[in-house]
Motif scaffolding. Structure first.
Motif, mmCIF file in Angstrom:
data_model
loop_
_atom_site.group_PDB
_atom_site.id
_atom_site.type_symbol
_atom_site.label_atom_id
_atom_site.label_comp_id
_atom_site.label_asym_id
_atom_site.label_seq_id
_atom_site.Cartn_x
_atom_site.Cartn_y
_atom_site.Cartn_z
ATOM 1 N N GLN A 277 -8.688 89.611 39.034
ATOM 2 C CA GLN A 277 -9.739 88.968 38.247
ATOM 3 C C GLN A 277 -10.844 88.519 39.183
ATOM 4 O OE1 GLN A 277 -8.522 85.918 35.470
ATOM 5 N NE2 GLN A 277 -10.560 85.029 35.431
ATOM 6 N N GLY A 278 -12.067 88.901 38.856
ATOM 7 C CA GLY A 278 -13.198 88.571 39.705
ATOM 8 C C GLY A 278 -13.797 89.850 40.267
ATOM 9 N N ALA B 252 -13.236 83.502 44.637
ATOM 10 C CA ALA B 252 -11.953 84.083 45.034
ATOM 11 C C ALA B 252 -11.436 85.007 43.945
ATOM 12 C CB ALA B 252 -10.951 82.978 45.290
ATOM 13 N N VAL B 253 -10.902 86.127 44.359
ATOM 14 C CA VAL B 253 -10.316 87.066 43.414
ATOM 15 C C VAL B 253 -8.899 86.597 43.120
ATOM 16 C CG1 VAL B 253 -9.529 89.450 43.134
ATOM 17 C CG2 VAL B 253 -11.731 88.963 44.232
ATOM 18 N N LYS B 254 -8.580 86.487 41.832
ATOM 19 C CA LYS B 254 -7.236 86.071 41.457
ATOM 20 C C LYS B 254 -6.387 87.322 41.256
ATOM 21 C CE LYS B 254 -8.189 82.042 38.476
ATOM 22 N NZ LYS B 254 -9.529 82.220 38.127
ATOM 23 N N ARG B 255 -5.274 87.397 41.979
ATOM 24 C CA ARG B 255 -4.402 88.552 41.864
ATOM 25 C C ARG B 255 -3.129 88.165 41.135
ATOM 26 N NH1 ARG B 255 0.091 90.934 44.020
ATOM 27 N NH2 ARG B 255 -0.079 93.142 44.622
ATOM 28 N N SER B 256 -2.724 88.954 40.163
ATOM 29 C CA SER B 256 -1.444 88.702 39.503
ATOM 30 C C SER B 256 -0.826 90.040 39.109
ATOM 31 C CB SER B 256 -1.650 87.822 38.261
ATOM 32 O OG SER B 256 -2.666 88.379 37.436
#
Length: 192
Positions: free
Chosen positions: A174-175, A30-34
């Motif tokens: 991220q990812g 999973a792509v971490k979005r922030s």
């Protein structure tokens, strides 16, 4: 059952070649979005054509920006990231004209402007997609601005940053997002 003894594609990974080879690149994770607020610094950088510039100068103004860190000799994480950026460049179509894509080397001692230019060519980078190098100290300083510094190039985390243009807040992915995902963020940030 011998079938489980083999590597992913049914062949063993040669560990001697790439220190990253032991790391499995999980592109499906999973792509971490922030959202991150960044303060750009005038950290010196060298463009792929050998001319000098600074981080804040390259990122100033209101151009929507996609930015990533990479190094040319990396065989696992970086080609995937560069592939995503190449896909992003293609999908942006007309939007690319007023935008910029920035790739900053985290292995600047090896990544000379010549190597960067050859790498850019390999990914068919258009003029809007520029690659940067500099001293190791400056590369580390640039990574720290983006909270991307992990102490060693082998520990680097795949991060792609998107800014709608002149905004303090950047989207951090991220990812391994798809190029579609990056473009979607780009268009959302640009219009918001």
């Amino acid at each position: 059952d011998m079938s489980q003894m083999k590597g992913h594609e049914g062949h063993a990974m040669p560990n001697a070649v790439d220190p990253h080879a032991g790391h499995v690149v999980d592109t499906a994770a999973a792509v971490k979005r922030s959202m991150v607020d960044l303060k750009l610094t005038p950290t010196p950088l060298i463009r792929q054509n050998g001319t000098k510039t600074t981080l804040s100068k390259e990122l100033e103004g209101n151009k929507p920006t996609v930015l990533a860190f990479f190094y040319t000799s990396c065989t696992t994480v970086c080609p995937v990231t560069s592939q995503i950026l190449a896909g992003t460049q293609a999908l942006l179509g007309k939007d690319l004209e007023g935008a910029r894509i920035v790739s900053i080397s985290i292995d600047p001692e090896y990544d000379t402007p010549e190597r960067l230019s050859a790498y850019a060519k390999k990914f068919d980078a258009k003029p809007q997609w520029q690659h940067y190098t500099g001293t190791l100290q400056d590369s580390i300083a640039a990574q720290k601005v983006f909270g991307a510094y992990r102490g060693d190039k082998m520990n680097h985390v795949p991060l792609i940053f998107v800014n709608g243009g002149g905004k303090k807040s950047w989207v951090q992915l991220q990812g391994f997002p798809s190029a579609e995902q990056v473009v979607k963020e780009f268009r959302q940030q640009k219009s918001s």
